[in-house]
Design a protein around this motif. Sequence first.
Motif, mmCIF file in Angstrom:
data_model
loop_
_atom_site.group_PDB
_atom_site.id
_atom_site.type_symbol
_atom_site.label_atom_id
_atom_site.label_comp_id
_atom_site.label_asym_id
_atom_site.label_seq_id
_atom_site.Cartn_x
_atom_site.Cartn_y
_atom_site.Cartn_z
ATOM 1 N N GLN A 109 0.821 -1.211 0.000
ATOM 2 C CA GLN A 109 0.000 0.000 0.000
ATOM 3 C C GLN A 109 0.853 1.258 0.000
ATOM 4 O O GLN A 109 2.061 1.199 0.172
ATOM 5 C CB GLN A 109 -0.948 -0.020 1.197
ATOM 6 N N PRO A 132 -11.036 0.038 0.714
ATOM 7 C CA PRO A 132 -10.240 -1.167 0.470
ATOM 8 C C PRO A 132 -10.919 -2.423 0.996
ATOM 9 O O PRO A 132 -10.843 -3.479 0.355
ATOM 10 C CB PRO A 132 -8.930 -0.887 1.214
ATOM 11 N N HIS A 136 -12.082 -5.582 -1.431
ATOM 12 C CA HIS A 136 -11.546 -6.933 -1.277
ATOM 13 C C HIS A 136 -12.513 -7.843 -0.524
ATOM 14 O O HIS A 136 -12.110 -8.847 0.057
ATOM 15 C CB HIS A 136 -10.171 -6.876 -0.590
ATOM 16 N N ARG A 181 -6.112 4.349 5.783
ATOM 17 C CA ARG A 181 -6.578 3.700 4.556
ATOM 18 C C ARG A 181 -5.533 2.696 4.061
ATOM 19 O O ARG A 181 -5.860 1.588 3.659
ATOM 20 C CB ARG A 181 -6.849 4.745 3.475
ATOM 21 N N LEU A 185 -5.923 -3.047 4.885
ATOM 22 C CA LEU A 185 -5.847 -4.426 4.409
ATOM 23 C C LEU A 185 -4.681 -5.198 5.031
ATOM 24 O O LEU A 185 -4.310 -6.251 4.539
ATOM 25 C CB LEU A 185 -5.710 -4.433 2.884
#
Lengths: 345, 340, 383
Positions: A109, A132, A136, A181, A185
């Motif tokens: 990222q 995100p 995903h 952000r 993930l």
Amino acid sequence: MTTTESSLSEERLLEVSDLEKHFPIKQGFLKKEVGQILAVDGVNFHINDGETLGLVGESGCGKTTTARCILRAVDPTNGQILFRTREDEVVDIATLKGAELKKIRSDIQMIFQDPFSSLNPRMTLLDTIGEPLLLHNMGTKDDREQRVAELLEMVGLRPEYMRRFPHAFSGGQRQRIGIARALALNPKLVVADEPVSALDVSVQAQVLNLMVDLQEELGLTYLFVAHDLSVVKHISNRVAVMYVGKLVEMAPTDELFSTPKHPYTAALLSAVPEPDPRTKSERIILQGEVANPADPPSGCYFHPRCSYATEQCKLETPVLQEITDGHYVSCHRAEELILEGVLAE
Amino acid sequence: MMSSDQPILEVKNLETHFPLEEGTVVAVNGASFKVMPGKTLGIVGESGCGKSVAARSIMRILDKPGEIVGGEILFRRNMGESSEEVVDIASMDSNSPEIKSIRGGEIAYVFQEPMTSFSPVHTIGNQIIEAIRLHQDISKEGAKEVAIHALGAVGIPLAESRLNDYSFQLSGGLRQRAMIAMTLVSNPTILIADEPTTALDVTNQAQLLELMSELQTDNGMAIVLITHDLGVIAEMADHVSVMYLGEVVESAPVDDIFHNPQHPYTKALLKSIPKIRSNSSERLASISGTVPHPYDRPKGCAFGPRCDFFMPGRCDASIPVLQEVRPVHQVSCFLYDEGD
Amino acid sequence: MAEESLTEQEPLLEEITSQGTDQIYSASQWQLMWWRLKKHRLAMIASITLAILYFIVIFADFLAVAEPKTSEAKRGEMPPQGVHLTFDGINPKLYVYGTKGVRDSATFKKVFVADDTTRVPIKLFAKGYKYKILGVLPSDRHLFGVNAPLKAEEAIYLLGTDVQGRDVWSRLMLATRISMTIGLLSVSLSLFLGVLLGGISGYYGGLIDLVIQRIIEILRSIPTIPLWMAIAASVPQDWSIIRVYFAITIIIAMFEWTRLAREVRGRFLSLRDEDFVTAAALLGASKTRIIFRHMVPSFMSHIIASSTLMIPFIIISETSLSFLGLGLRPPAISWGVMLQAAQNVQTIALTPWQLIPAAFVVVAVLAFNFLGDGLRDAADPYG
């Protein structure tokens, strides 16, 4: 996911070899290609798992393009970018496509320079940080909301703020939102492109400290791209220096700052003004201007400005080689030159 | 020659406001500082501290609707034959012939953004020659000679052929040098440089700072250097004024600022920046919060809400004033208030 | 004040919108835009004006008094009547005088004089000719009028009559319907074409961009009036009003989309390199998502403002075409068609009330311009 034949030694997370990115120069009514800018011109380096590699250089040296190739925000022209995924597979990012590329995006990222343009002003924090997760397919709406709250807390913002829009926040706070952000993930590698250079001096430290804390907490690996050498020295384990699309030197931070081996590195270090009037050190003032990446000089790109240049430097392009353990230099005279750094050994 | 113990420029309680439809932005809120002849005054501060507005107030080139609403800007003009005259720039009409002869004549100004400081439709040479002829009665050929000399003096190679270039054909570093060349042709007594190196890379910055020091040694002009970069300040300044939210919070000789800072803001700022020449990789001390917008200034001391030494009932009740705590070292903070 | 730019944005909004802090911080772009627009006085006045005009569009028949196509030879070129007020006890009553046609003994021209012996009371919700509300509900009620039976002498002509004795007021109501919708329809069509082609051009770039850009350049290099004349002249004479109406709409839109396409393309090009768009791509967002979730909302408010500014241009175009007899033709009624009657100096001198539609054109054009300006200022609460 396809596993590439090439091997990646155990401690390395990323290995970039012979990376090139050329931008065409187009002219005229029919946009004919008249030349190429060698933005990244054969770069080799690696990043170890859990460390911070600082990538420094002056504007136009190709550091941002290198970072964007790794992120596949731009497609590299040539070269290999080996990366170890969270499933412990080794993939070549340079050639990934479609679903495989999308999958790898959760591992790598980015943190942007400009806290104002990097957040969509039309989306709330919940939408921005939750995007995100949505993309995903992670969890239900409530799960996502909870994760966003968690992330906000992690970067030092109040979870109650999640329904606000970016315009409610200051530069430093927005940068925290951008970090949240990027971390949504659980990436392994975070590429930070000048993450503090747009911030006020008094806010820079907050963001740098946050990045250090998060690295410890989450075991992140950083590629920290910046022009500010003081900041890079503070945060990096190792530092790589670029000049006109090429890597000229890479070494552990203290070694690079105390005993630089490349004349460009030495000049760069000496040019940084120290916030202390009592240490007015001898400055190496470079003559001339940075070479044009569309029309670089022969041999070593730095030779026209180098006070140590020889005939060989004008003719032969030096290659990056390891001269002592972990210290890589691309200079014909690296072994013989004794250059001054800015740190006592 | 002027006596060097008298300031050449003295700004007293300058107040510059931007009355906007939505409210008045108090950009400079009673700032005072002195510029000594031949010396460099560094003005340091973060975005929104009013340092650029203060400089533009001196030049009387404020963007609309900015206006000086209070204070004095006393400038000591050299009238030749060792006679001097002190004028108040703040009270002049911003279009008067007097300010015009000072602006770009005795006081020169270098902008932050080298790209926009030249007109893109005229050659560098034309612009420099025009600047020369504006302040000197000289023929075109004579002015051209002076221009070539000036470009050479700032280290621009092949000065004669550069005269025919347009500003966009030069790199950032060269453009900034050309800008300085243009301002120097009028032999200014003060050079105000507003973030002159912010847009430049570190090696170009080093070149430019070196150039400015050299020119100062040669011409004996005073420099007002405005920047957010404490490294540049340490390198260049003799005396430093630290600004925060439109006010000067500390003013001292450069060595004192870095080795004996008194104001909590100065102290915190110095601790929060990483230093390249120190071996320690300690955690940075950070200042909490962010710089408030000039629309909603905190009550009392502007730095109060972010200050580690905040005294409730004191710092949020009244505004501290700049006072001398040691010789030539002034601080605006209640911690040093003897009066109570 | 370049250095201030980083911190300038947030609290400014508070000042501008005078809403509570929390409300602002969680306000969407449309809310911010509305708060800003509300502060724009001219734009608000313009909005009210336009609301009235579009009320007329919807309820034109209800507002009309007389069947706008009924001509009455005896009533040709009657001047507007004065409305008078009387009290029946405490109830106010409006009435007009009946009119008498007399010959001027000097000029032998027919002139109309008020006959103050007959008072024609104006009735609210009077019965009149039959029509359908919104094209569906049959009705014969009108806002005002005189109750049948209609004697020619006892009719209301608030704005006088035209040469064929048709009520100008009633015709104006119906003309407003056509003229105001033609602008809206054309703009919608241009908007669709402009966003589609401009979007393709800006997002994909390359050859397709090159082709679209050249087409736009060619279209824009042709002088509009002669071109419209040529195309409008090729509209068959025997087409029905509705077909001509749509044909004109399409002809105008065909040339107007180019401006919007350019703007959309420009927005796409600048947004393509915005960090938040890159960020979305790096998170794995698809192209469609990037376009519709991130890019289009970012410039939609600007596009709406530009479209609003285009409507007056289209109204003028329609009016000019019709005035020249190349746009809508009688029996269709539009402002342009009505103004056709005022083509010679004599008409203007003798029957100036026939110029009233021009006032409507001016008011509508100004209102759209003011609203468009207001929208444009309000569209960017972030910049």
